[in-house]
Design an enzyme around this catalytic site. Structure first.
Site, PDB file in Angstrom:
ATOM      1  NE  ARG A 184      -2.581   0.915   3.550  1.00  0.00           N
ATOM      2  CZ  ARG A 184      -3.279   0.652   4.641  1.00  0.00           C
ATOM      3  NH1 ARG A 184      -4.532   0.222   4.554  1.00  0.00           N
ATOM      4  NH2 ARG A 184      -2.743   0.795   5.839  1.00  0.00           N
ATOM      5  CE  LYS A 209      -2.225   4.866   7.220  1.00  0.00           C
ATOM      6  NZ  LYS A 209      -3.487   5.394   7.731  1.00  0.00           N
ATOM      7  CD  GLU A 222     -11.676   5.639   4.048  1.00  0.00           C
ATOM      8  OE1 GLU A 222     -11.247   4.732   4.774  1.00  0.00           O
ATOM      9  OE2 GLU A 222     -10.994   6.172   3.173  1.00  0.00           O
TER      10      GLU A 222
HETATM   11  C1  PLP Z   1      -8.622   6.597   6.056  1.00  0.00           C
HETATM   12  C2  PLP Z   1      -8.370   5.248   6.614  1.00  0.00           C
HETATM   13  N1  PLP Z   1      -9.194   4.241   6.267  1.00  0.00           N
HETATM   14  C3  PLP Z   1      -9.020   2.989   6.736  1.00  0.00           C
HETATM   15  C4  PLP Z   1      -7.990   2.676   7.604  1.00  0.00           C
HETATM   16  C5  PLP Z   1      -7.830   1.280   8.109  1.00  0.00           C
HETATM   17  O1  PLP Z   1      -6.808   0.643   7.426  1.00  0.00           O
HETATM   18  P1  PLP Z   1      -6.010  -0.558   8.091  1.00  0.00           P
HETATM   19  O2  PLP Z   1      -7.005  -1.617   8.383  1.00  0.00           O
HETATM   20  O3  PLP Z   1      -5.043  -0.976   7.039  1.00  0.00           O
HETATM   21  O4  PLP Z   1      -5.384  -0.017   9.312  1.00  0.00           O
HETATM   22  C6  PLP Z   1      -7.104   3.686   7.994  1.00  0.00           C
HETATM   23  C7  PLP Z   1      -5.991   3.383   8.909  1.00  0.00           C
HETATM   24  O5  PLP Z   1      -4.936   3.062   8.458  1.00  0.00           O
HETATM   25  C8  PLP Z   1      -7.290   4.993   7.485  1.00  0.00           C
HETATM   26  O6  PLP Z   1      -6.469   5.975   7.838  1.00  0.00           O
END
Ligand code: PLP
Length: 341
Positions: free
Chosen positions: A82, A184, A220
């Site tokens: 990612r 991210k 989300e």
């Molecule tokens: C915007 C966002 N969505 C979803 C997630 C959840 O992702 P993960 O399960 O990889 O931590 C995160 C955290 O990393 C996030 O910052």
């Protein structure tokens, strides 16, 4: 190895510098070999790309102690992938996957005294990040970058049980159509700060963002993906090009199908159908799943039948199974648990 003298159960989610961090620099088209450093500070040129044009991406994962005493991380290969996608989208060099995993191993081993013991509920949070480090004044990508991993111990997410939270439908967007919502990048989080501060002021725990193009579909929150359960026990999770592909969510879908024999689907979820779901949760590395009890849509409330006291039964099963896998109490799918020592 002696653990640090910390009351693991009482620490929160705040930065606490540990002994070592991993640092590697990209210059003249290549990464140097990388090193561990005891210096938590970074000296940057005043015109560094990250300071002027926000060229920065990051990741988040945890190192923790399993029931049988190993220090492990959960699916770090997916964080590496990612981060590579995030870097490519912002015209930054990719830090290779094998190097990423090696850096995770090095920094966790060096800070093993900071990895909380099994049963404490605490973990060592790892924050890999990368930023444009040389001076850039015209709008263009930097030529030099720094990749780092800092670590900091964090306390149990839920102290005294997971209480369902209340969220609101946000009037702000966190991402743009065809923008950077699926990576991210620090800039996405800067975008969401005003919305979360405002949500807290209004008494809500989180924002539910809808799709920025039509405002009809669930996206989300600022830091977690959604997971819903239908009244007949099917797991549903929103699919969108502008949400972050959560590693926890992808793992939960697998657990739902392969461990719990549930039907699970990733599809567009219209906000209009949310009132008909039986359970709702937010999933991410921090909490695995936070149950949502109530959604406020401009004064109109959606109250899930699971209520405001505890997780709904399906979400609870998903939570118990995935945390059981992570902690070594339940056999993990191949490659999910990365043993460090
Ligand atoms: C915007 C966002 N969505 C979803 C997630 C959840 O992702 P993960 O399960 O990889 O931590 C995160 C955290 O990393 C996030 O910052």
């Amino acid at each position: 190895m002696e653990k640090k003298n910390i009351d693991w159960s009482s620490i929160g989610f705040a930065y606490m510098p540990t002994d070592y961090r991993y640092v590697s620099n990209f210059k003249d088209g290549k990464w140097d070999e990388g090193t561990l450093s005891t210096d938590p500070n970074i000296v940057l040129n005043e015109c560094a790309g990250v300071l002027q044009y926000s060229q920065s991406v990051f990741e988040g994962l945890k190192a923790y102690t399993t029931e049988d005493g190993h220090i492990v991380t959960f699916r770090p290969d997916l964080n590496a992938e990612r981060m590579a996608a995030s870097a490519a989208r912002l015209e930054m060099p990719v830090f290779p996957k094998e190097r990423f995993i090696d850096a995770v191993e090095q920094v966790v081993k060096a800070n093993a005294a900071w990895v909380p013991p099994y049963g404490s509920g605490a973990t060592l949070y790892l924050r890999p990040y990368m930023f444009g480090s040389n001076a850039v004044i015209g709008v263009k990508p930097a030529d030099e970058y720094q990749f780092r991993i800092l670590t900091t111990p964090v306390g149990p997410y839920f102290k005294g049980g997971a209480k369902p939270i209340t969220i609101r439908v946000s009037d702000y967007d966190r991402a743009a159509p065809c923008g950077t919502g699926n990576i991210k990048a620090g800039l996405n989080y800067a975008m969401s700060l005003h919305a979360i501060v405002d949500a807290h002021k209004q008494g809500f725990d989180e924002n539910m963002y809808l799709d920025p193009k039509t405002r009809t579909k669930v996206e989300e929150t600022g830091g977690a993906n959604f997971i819903f359960v239908t009244k007949d026990g099917k797991v549903v999770t929103p699919k969108s090009d502008s949400i972050l592909p959560s590693i926890t969510r992808r793992s939960l879908i697998y657990v739902a199908k392969e461990y719990l024999g549930l039907e699970a689907e990733e599809r567009e979820v219209y906000f209009d159908e949310v009132k008909d779901f039986a359970e709702c949760g937010l999933c991410g590395t921090a909490a695995v799943i936070s149950p949502v009890g109530k959604i406020n849509d401009h004064g109109k409330e959606i109250c899930f039948p699971s209520g405001m006291e505890k997780m709904g039964p399906v979400i609870q099963k998903l939570y118990d199974t995935l945390t059981g896998i992570q902690m070594g109490r339940i056999e993990a799918p191949k490659g999910w648990i990365h043993v460090i020592e």
